[in-house]
Write an enzyme that holds these catalytic residues in place. Structure first.
Site, PDB file in Angstrom:
ATOM      1  N   ASP A  95       0.835  -1.255   0.046  1.00 59.32           N
ATOM      2  CA  ASP A  95      -0.151   0.075   0.019  1.00 59.32           C
ATOM      3  C   ASP A  95       1.049   1.264   0.023  1.00 59.32           C
ATOM      4  O   ASP A  95       1.746   1.516   0.775  1.00 59.32           O
ATOM      5  CB  ASP A  95      -0.918  -0.069   1.391  1.00 59.32           C
ATOM      6  CG  ASP A  95      -2.367   0.257   0.957  1.00 59.32           C
ATOM      7  OD1 ASP A  95      -2.687   0.560  -0.003  1.00 59.32           O
ATOM      8  OD2 ASP A  95      -3.078   0.085   1.909  1.00 59.32           O
ATOM      9  N   LYS A 125      -0.673  -0.470  -4.290  1.00 57.91           N
ATOM     10  CA  LYS A 125      -1.935   0.057  -4.240  1.00 57.91           C
ATOM     11  C   LYS A 125      -1.857   1.427  -4.010  1.00 57.91           C
ATOM     12  O   LYS A 125      -1.179   1.669  -3.028  1.00 57.91           O
ATOM     13  CB  LYS A 125      -2.662  -1.079  -3.427  1.00 57.91           C
ATOM     14  CG  LYS A 125      -4.130  -0.320  -3.170  1.00 57.91           C
ATOM     15  CD  LYS A 125      -4.966  -1.473  -2.398  1.00 57.91           C
ATOM     16  CE  LYS A 125      -4.969  -1.311  -0.950  1.00 57.91           C
ATOM     17  NZ  LYS A 125      -5.466  -0.032  -0.504  1.00 57.91           N
ATOM     18  N   GLU A 127      -4.845   4.783  -3.204  1.00 61.89           N
ATOM     19  CA  GLU A 127      -6.155   5.269  -3.237  1.00 61.89           C
ATOM     20  C   GLU A 127      -6.445   6.261  -3.885  1.00 61.89           C
ATOM     21  O   GLU A 127      -5.514   7.385  -4.216  1.00 61.89           O
ATOM     22  CB  GLU A 127      -6.492   5.585  -1.617  1.00 61.89           C
ATOM     23  CG  GLU A 127      -6.283   4.394  -0.780  1.00 61.89           C
ATOM     24  CD  GLU A 127      -6.468   5.126   0.877  1.00 61.89           C
ATOM     25  OE1 GLU A 127      -7.074   6.140   1.129  1.00 61.89           O
ATOM     26  OE2 GLU A 127      -6.245   4.190   1.768  1.00 61.89           O
ATOM     27  N   GLU A 194     -13.996  -0.279  -1.774  1.00 63.63           N
ATOM     28  CA  GLU A 194     -14.287  -0.269  -0.339  1.00 63.63           C
ATOM     29  C   GLU A 194     -15.453   0.371   0.128  1.00 63.63           C
ATOM     30  O   GLU A 194     -15.629   1.639  -0.337  1.00 63.63           O
ATOM     31  CB  GLU A 194     -13.072   0.225   0.578  1.00 63.63           C
ATOM     32  CG  GLU A 194     -13.373   0.324   2.108  1.00 63.63           C
ATOM     33  CD  GLU A 194     -11.951   0.407   2.836  1.00 63.63           C
ATOM     34  OE1 GLU A 194     -10.766   0.416   2.205  1.00 63.63           O
ATOM     35  OE2 GLU A 194     -11.957   0.495   3.996  1.00 63.63           O
TER      36      GLU A 194
HETATM   37  O1  KIV Z   1      -4.910  -0.819   4.482  1.00 68.20           O
HETATM   38  C1  KIV Z   1      -5.605  -1.950   3.806  1.00 68.20           C
HETATM   39  O2  KIV Z   1      -5.752  -2.929   4.668  1.00 68.20           O
HETATM   40  C2  KIV Z   1      -6.525  -1.631   2.825  1.00 68.20           C
HETATM   41  C3  KIV Z   1      -7.427  -2.791   2.570  1.00 68.20           C
HETATM   42  C4  KIV Z   1      -8.408  -2.608   3.596  1.00 68.20           C
HETATM   43  C5  KIV Z   1      -8.292  -2.945   1.313  1.00 68.20           C
HETATM   44  O3  KIV Z   1      -6.543  -0.900   2.122  1.00 68.20           O
END
Ligand code: KIV
Length: 305
Positions: A95, A125, A127, A194
Protein backbone atom coordinates in the site's frame (compact mmCIF):
# COMPACT_ATOMS: atom_id res chain seq x y z
CA UNK A 1 17.18 -14.87 -19.60
CA UNK A 2 18.97 -15.27 -16.26
CA UNK A 3 18.51 -18.10 -13.80
CA UNK A 4 16.34 -16.76 -10.97
CA UNK A 5 17.29 -17.46 -7.36
CA UNK A 6 13.96 -18.83 -6.20
CA UNK A 7 14.81 -19.48 -2.54
CA UNK A 8 14.03 -22.39 -0.25
CA UNK A 9 10.47 -23.02 -1.47
CA UNK A 10 11.38 -22.46 -5.10
CA UNK A 11 9.23 -25.27 -6.47
CA UNK A 12 6.01 -23.33 -5.69
CA UNK A 13 4.83 -21.13 -8.58
CA UNK A 14 4.03 -17.48 -7.91
CA UNK A 15 0.65 -15.95 -8.77
CA UNK A 16 1.36 -13.37 -11.49
CA UNK A 17 -0.25 -10.08 -12.50
CA UNK A 18 -1.52 -11.45 -15.87
CA UNK A 19 -3.10 -14.39 -13.99
CA UNK A 20 -4.89 -12.04 -11.60
CA UNK A 21 -6.17 -9.93 -14.50
CA UNK A 22 -7.36 -13.04 -16.37
CA UNK A 23 -9.49 -14.12 -13.40
CA UNK A 24 -12.02 -11.43 -14.47
CA UNK A 25 -13.24 -13.75 -17.21
CA UNK A 26 -11.93 -17.18 -16.20
CA UNK A 27 -12.58 -17.13 -12.42
CA UNK A 28 -12.43 -18.40 -9.75
CA UNK A 29 -12.93 -15.32 -7.58
CA UNK A 30 -9.77 -13.76 -6.17
CA UNK A 31 -9.08 -14.17 -2.43
CA UNK A 32 -6.88 -11.46 -0.91
CA UNK A 33 -5.86 -11.04 2.75
CA UNK A 34 -3.64 -8.52 4.51
CA UNK A 35 -0.49 -9.54 6.39
CA UNK A 36 2.17 -7.47 8.10
CA UNK A 37 4.81 -9.94 9.31
CA UNK A 38 6.63 -13.16 8.40
CA UNK A 39 4.66 -15.51 10.67
CA UNK A 40 1.22 -14.40 9.50
CA UNK A 41 2.35 -14.23 5.86
CA UNK A 42 3.51 -17.88 5.96
CA UNK A 43 0.17 -19.03 7.37
CA UNK A 44 -1.85 -16.95 4.91
CA UNK A 45 0.24 -18.17 1.96
CA UNK A 46 -0.09 -21.80 3.06
CA UNK A 47 -3.89 -21.39 2.85
CA UNK A 48 -3.69 -20.82 -0.92
CA UNK A 49 -4.78 -17.17 -0.90
CA UNK A 50 -4.09 -15.45 -4.25
CA UNK A 51 -2.90 -12.02 -3.13
CA UNK A 52 -1.42 -10.68 0.12
CA UNK A 53 -1.71 -6.97 0.83
CA UNK A 54 0.68 -5.22 3.18
CA UNK A 55 -1.95 -2.57 3.85
CA UNK A 56 -1.39 0.78 5.49
CA UNK A 57 -4.04 -0.62 7.87
CA UNK A 58 -0.87 -1.71 9.69
CA UNK A 59 -1.10 1.74 11.29
CA UNK A 60 -4.17 0.52 13.17
CA UNK A 61 -3.52 -3.23 13.39
CA UNK A 62 0.20 -3.18 14.26
CA UNK A 63 0.82 0.33 15.58
CA UNK A 64 -2.46 0.97 17.42
CA UNK A 65 -3.18 4.27 15.63
CA UNK A 66 -6.69 5.60 15.01
CA UNK A 67 -6.14 5.96 11.25
CA UNK A 68 -3.62 5.19 8.48
CA UNK A 69 -2.33 8.71 7.92
CA UNK A 70 0.96 8.57 9.93
CA UNK A 71 2.22 5.37 8.24
CA UNK A 72 5.45 5.97 6.32
CA UNK A 73 7.03 4.56 3.18
CA UNK A 74 9.94 3.12 5.21
CA UNK A 75 7.48 1.34 7.54
CA UNK A 76 5.60 -0.20 4.60
CA UNK A 77 8.92 -1.35 3.09
CA UNK A 78 10.05 -2.86 6.43
CA UNK A 79 6.82 -4.88 6.72
CA UNK A 80 7.00 -5.77 3.01
CA UNK A 81 10.42 -7.39 3.45
CA UNK A 82 9.19 -9.39 6.46
CA UNK A 83 6.06 -10.58 4.62
CA UNK A 84 7.91 -11.50 1.42
CA UNK A 85 10.26 -13.79 3.38
CA UNK A 86 7.21 -15.87 4.33
CA UNK A 87 5.47 -16.01 0.94
CA UNK A 88 6.11 -18.61 -1.75
CA UNK A 89 2.95 -18.42 -3.89
CA UNK A 90 0.72 -15.39 -3.35
CA UNK A 91 1.22 -12.12 -5.23
CA UNK A 92 2.37 -9.48 -2.71
CA UNK A 93 0.97 -5.93 -2.99
CA UNK A 94 2.20 -2.94 -0.97
CA UNK A 95 0.00 0.00 0.00
CA UNK A 96 1.34 3.44 -0.90
CA UNK A 97 1.14 5.49 2.31
CA UNK A 98 -0.48 8.91 2.63
CA UNK A 99 1.63 11.62 0.96
CA UNK A 100 3.97 9.15 -0.75
CA UNK A 101 2.25 9.65 -4.14
CA UNK A 102 -0.26 12.50 -3.91
CA UNK A 103 2.15 15.37 -4.59
CA UNK A 104 2.98 14.56 -8.23
CA UNK A 105 3.21 11.70 -10.74
CA UNK A 106 7.00 11.87 -10.38
CA UNK A 107 6.79 11.46 -6.61
CA UNK A 108 4.40 8.53 -7.20
CA UNK A 109 6.86 6.76 -9.55
CA UNK A 110 9.76 7.30 -7.15
CA UNK A 111 7.84 5.97 -4.14
CA UNK A 112 6.49 2.98 -6.08
CA UNK A 113 10.03 2.23 -7.28
CA UNK A 114 11.34 2.33 -3.71
CA UNK A 115 8.57 -0.09 -2.68
CA UNK A 116 9.70 -2.64 -5.26
CA UNK A 117 13.41 -2.17 -4.54
CA UNK A 118 13.31 -1.89 -0.74
CA UNK A 119 9.99 -3.50 0.20
CA UNK A 120 10.27 -6.40 -2.28
CA UNK A 121 6.68 -5.83 -3.41
CA UNK A 122 5.43 -7.10 -6.76
CA UNK A 123 2.85 -4.35 -7.20
CA UNK A 124 1.60 -1.24 -5.39
CA UNK A 125 -1.88 -0.08 -4.40
CA UNK A 126 -2.95 3.54 -4.14
CA UNK A 127 -6.17 5.24 -3.10
CA UNK A 128 -8.10 7.60 -5.36
CA UNK A 129 -9.83 7.67 -8.75
CA UNK A 130 -9.88 10.22 -11.58
CA UNK A 131 -7.71 12.66 -9.64
CA UNK A 132 -4.84 10.16 -9.52
CA UNK A 133 -5.21 8.49 -12.92
CA UNK A 134 -2.15 10.28 -14.27
CA UNK A 135 -0.11 9.08 -11.26
CA UNK A 136 -1.24 5.49 -11.92
CA UNK A 137 -0.44 5.82 -15.63
CA UNK A 138 3.11 7.00 -14.91
CA UNK A 139 3.77 4.22 -12.40
CA UNK A 140 2.47 1.59 -14.84
CA UNK A 141 4.69 3.07 -17.58
CA UNK A 142 7.64 2.41 -15.27
CA UNK A 143 6.66 -1.31 -15.40
CA UNK A 144 5.25 -1.31 -11.87
CA UNK A 145 1.82 -2.99 -11.66
CA UNK A 146 -0.84 -0.93 -9.86
CA UNK A 147 -3.93 -1.94 -7.86
CA UNK A 148 -6.51 0.88 -7.70
CA UNK A 149 -8.71 1.64 -4.67
CA UNK A 150 -11.99 3.60 -4.81
CA UNK A 151 -15.12 4.09 -2.68
CA UNK A 152 -14.10 4.61 0.94
CA UNK A 153 -10.46 5.67 0.79
CA UNK A 154 -9.29 5.69 4.43
CA UNK A 155 -6.45 8.16 3.83
CA UNK A 156 -9.21 10.74 3.12
CA UNK A 157 -10.85 10.11 6.51
CA UNK A 158 -10.80 13.81 7.47
CA UNK A 159 -12.07 15.02 4.09
CA UNK A 160 -14.86 12.41 4.15
CA UNK A 161 -15.84 13.19 7.75
CA UNK A 162 -15.15 9.66 9.01
CA UNK A 163 -15.02 6.05 7.80
CA UNK A 164 -18.40 6.16 6.01
CA UNK A 165 -20.08 4.18 3.25
CA UNK A 166 -19.47 5.92 -0.11
CA UNK A 167 -21.32 5.91 -3.42
CA UNK A 168 -24.83 6.39 -2.00
CA UNK A 169 -27.17 8.30 -4.35
CA UNK A 170 -26.97 8.44 -8.15
CA UNK A 171 -24.36 11.16 -8.39
CA UNK A 172 -21.98 9.56 -5.87
CA UNK A 173 -22.46 6.14 -7.49
CA UNK A 174 -21.66 7.58 -10.92
CA UNK A 175 -18.51 9.17 -9.52
CA UNK A 176 -17.32 5.80 -8.18
CA UNK A 177 -17.91 4.27 -11.64
CA UNK A 178 -16.03 7.15 -13.33
CA UNK A 179 -13.16 6.72 -10.85
CA UNK A 180 -12.88 2.98 -11.51
CA UNK A 181 -13.00 3.49 -15.30
CA UNK A 182 -10.27 6.14 -15.09
CA UNK A 183 -8.05 3.73 -13.14
CA UNK A 184 -8.65 0.95 -15.65
CA UNK A 185 -7.82 3.36 -18.48
CA UNK A 186 -4.63 4.37 -16.66
CA UNK A 187 -3.51 0.73 -16.52
CA UNK A 188 -4.50 -0.57 -13.05
CA UNK A 189 -4.67 -4.39 -13.21
CA UNK A 190 -7.37 -4.70 -10.54
CA UNK A 191 -9.37 -2.31 -8.35
CA UNK A 192 -10.32 -2.51 -4.66
CA UNK A 193 -13.88 -1.29 -3.96
CA UNK A 194 -14.27 -0.37 -0.29
CA UNK A 195 -17.51 0.28 1.62
CA UNK A 196 -19.97 0.93 -1.21
CA UNK A 197 -23.51 -0.44 -1.66
CA UNK A 198 -23.48 -3.88 -3.34
CA UNK A 199 -25.54 -2.73 -6.32
CA UNK A 200 -23.05 0.06 -7.01
CA UNK A 201 -20.19 -2.46 -6.74
CA UNK A 202 -22.02 -4.66 -9.26
CA UNK A 203 -22.29 -1.71 -11.65
CA UNK A 204 -18.58 -0.95 -11.29
CA UNK A 205 -17.70 -4.63 -11.79
CA UNK A 206 -19.71 -4.67 -15.04
CA UNK A 207 -18.25 -1.35 -16.19
CA UNK A 208 -14.56 -2.33 -16.07
CA UNK A 209 -12.59 -5.13 -17.71
CA UNK A 210 -10.20 -5.64 -14.79
CA UNK A 211 -11.14 -7.56 -11.62
CA UNK A 212 -12.79 -5.70 -8.75
CA UNK A 213 -11.87 -6.79 -5.23
CA UNK A 214 -14.47 -5.87 -2.64
CA UNK A 215 -14.28 -5.07 1.06
CA UNK A 216 -17.72 -4.11 2.31
CA UNK A 217 -18.92 -4.06 -1.30
CA UNK A 218 -21.10 -7.18 -1.52
CA UNK A 219 -20.69 -10.54 -3.22
CA UNK A 220 -20.79 -9.37 -6.85
CA UNK A 221 -17.12 -8.31 -7.02
CA UNK A 222 -14.54 -10.46 -8.80
CA UNK A 223 -12.74 -11.03 -5.47
CA UNK A 224 -12.71 -10.14 -1.79
CA UNK A 225 -10.16 -8.75 0.65
CA UNK A 226 -10.20 -8.75 4.45
CA UNK A 227 -7.79 -7.60 7.14
CA UNK A 228 -6.17 -10.75 8.60
CA UNK A 229 -6.85 -9.89 12.26
CA UNK A 230 -10.53 -9.17 11.51
CA UNK A 231 -10.87 -12.47 9.62
CA UNK A 232 -9.28 -14.40 12.50
CA UNK A 233 -11.36 -12.68 15.19
CA UNK A 234 -8.27 -11.15 16.82
CA UNK A 235 -9.38 -7.50 16.73
CA UNK A 236 -10.60 -5.93 19.96
CA UNK A 237 -13.10 -3.05 19.94
CA UNK A 238 -15.38 -2.02 17.08
CA UNK A 239 -15.41 -4.32 14.07
CA UNK A 240 -16.96 -3.19 10.75
CA UNK A 241 -20.19 -4.91 9.58
CA UNK A 242 -18.45 -6.59 6.64
CA UNK A 243 -15.64 -8.12 8.73
CA UNK A 244 -16.79 -11.74 9.08
CA UNK A 245 -14.82 -13.62 11.74
CA UNK A 246 -13.82 -17.03 10.39
CA UNK A 247 -12.26 -17.97 13.76
CA UNK A 248 -12.09 -16.58 17.32
CA UNK A 249 -8.32 -16.53 17.74
CA UNK A 250 -8.42 -13.45 19.98
CA UNK A 251 -10.35 -15.32 22.69
CA UNK A 252 -8.24 -18.44 22.15
CA UNK A 253 -5.05 -16.38 22.62
CA UNK A 254 -6.28 -14.71 25.83
CA UNK A 255 -7.26 -18.07 27.28
CA UNK A 256 -3.83 -19.58 26.38
CA UNK A 257 -2.03 -16.60 27.98
CA UNK A 258 -4.19 -16.98 31.11
CA UNK A 259 -3.31 -20.67 31.40
CA UNK A 260 0.39 -19.80 31.02
CA UNK A 261 0.16 -17.16 33.78
CA UNK A 262 -1.55 -19.66 36.10
CA UNK A 263 0.99 -22.42 35.44
CA UNK A 264 3.96 -20.07 35.95
CA UNK A 265 2.50 -18.82 39.24
CA UNK A 266 1.79 -22.38 40.42
CA UNK A 267 5.30 -23.57 39.47
CA UNK A 268 3.82 -26.11 37.06
CA UNK A 269 5.52 -24.68 33.99
CA UNK A 270 8.09 -25.69 32.86
CA UNK A 271 7.75 -29.40 33.64
CA UNK A 272 10.42 -32.01 32.87
CA UNK A 273 9.19 -32.38 29.28
CA UNK A 274 9.93 -28.70 28.60
CA UNK A 275 13.32 -28.68 30.40
CA UNK A 276 16.76 -29.79 29.22
CA UNK A 277 18.38 -32.89 30.71
CA UNK A 278 20.09 -32.08 34.04
CA UNK A 279 23.86 -31.60 33.92
CA UNK A 280 24.26 -34.67 36.18
CA UNK A 281 21.45 -36.70 34.69
CA UNK A 282 23.07 -40.04 35.63
CA UNK A 283 22.88 -39.10 39.34
CA UNK A 284 19.21 -38.20 39.02
CA UNK A 285 18.52 -41.52 37.29
CA UNK A 286 20.41 -43.42 40.01
CA UNK A 287 18.43 -41.70 42.73
CA UNK A 288 15.16 -42.43 40.96
CA UNK A 289 16.07 -46.12 40.59
CA UNK A 290 17.04 -46.36 44.27
CA UNK A 291 13.82 -44.68 45.31
CA UNK A 292 11.81 -47.09 43.12
CA UNK A 293 13.56 -50.17 44.60
CA UNK A 294 13.19 -48.92 48.19
CA UNK A 295 17.00 -48.74 48.65
CA UNK A 296 19.05 -45.80 49.87
CA UNK A 297 16.66 -44.62 52.56
CA UNK A 298 18.06 -41.59 54.31
CA UNK A 299 21.10 -41.32 51.96
CA UNK A 300 21.36 -37.84 50.40
CA UNK A 301 22.58 -38.05 46.79
CA UNK A 302 24.18 -34.75 45.67
CA UNK A 303 22.70 -33.55 42.42
CA UNK A 304 21.00 -30.50 40.92
CA UNK A 305 17.51 -30.75 39.47
O1 KIV B 1 -4.89 -0.98 4.21
C1 KIV B 1 -5.62 -1.95 3.97
O2 KIV B 1 -5.60 -2.98 4.64
C2 KIV B 1 -6.53 -1.83 2.82
C3 KIV B 1 -7.56 -2.90 2.65
C4 KIV B 1 -8.58 -2.78 3.70
C5 KIV B 1 -8.15 -2.90 1.30
O3 KIV B 1 -6.44 -0.91 2.09
Amino acid sequence: MYTANTGARGSVRKVTVPEVRARKSSGPKIAMVTAYDYTMARLVDESGVDMILVGDSLGMVVQGLTNTIPVTLDEICYHGRAVCRGVARAHVVGDMPFMSYQTSPIQAVESAGKMLKEGQFESVKLEGGEAFAEHVHRIVRASIPVVGHVGLTPQSVHALGGFKVQGRGDEAAEQVIRDAKALEQAGAFCIVLEAIPPDVADQVTRAVNVPTIGIGAGAGCDGQVLVCTDLLGMSRGHSPKFAKQFAQLGDAAVSAFKQYVNEVRAGEFPGAEHSYKPNHGELVEAEEKMAASGEGGGVVVPFMR
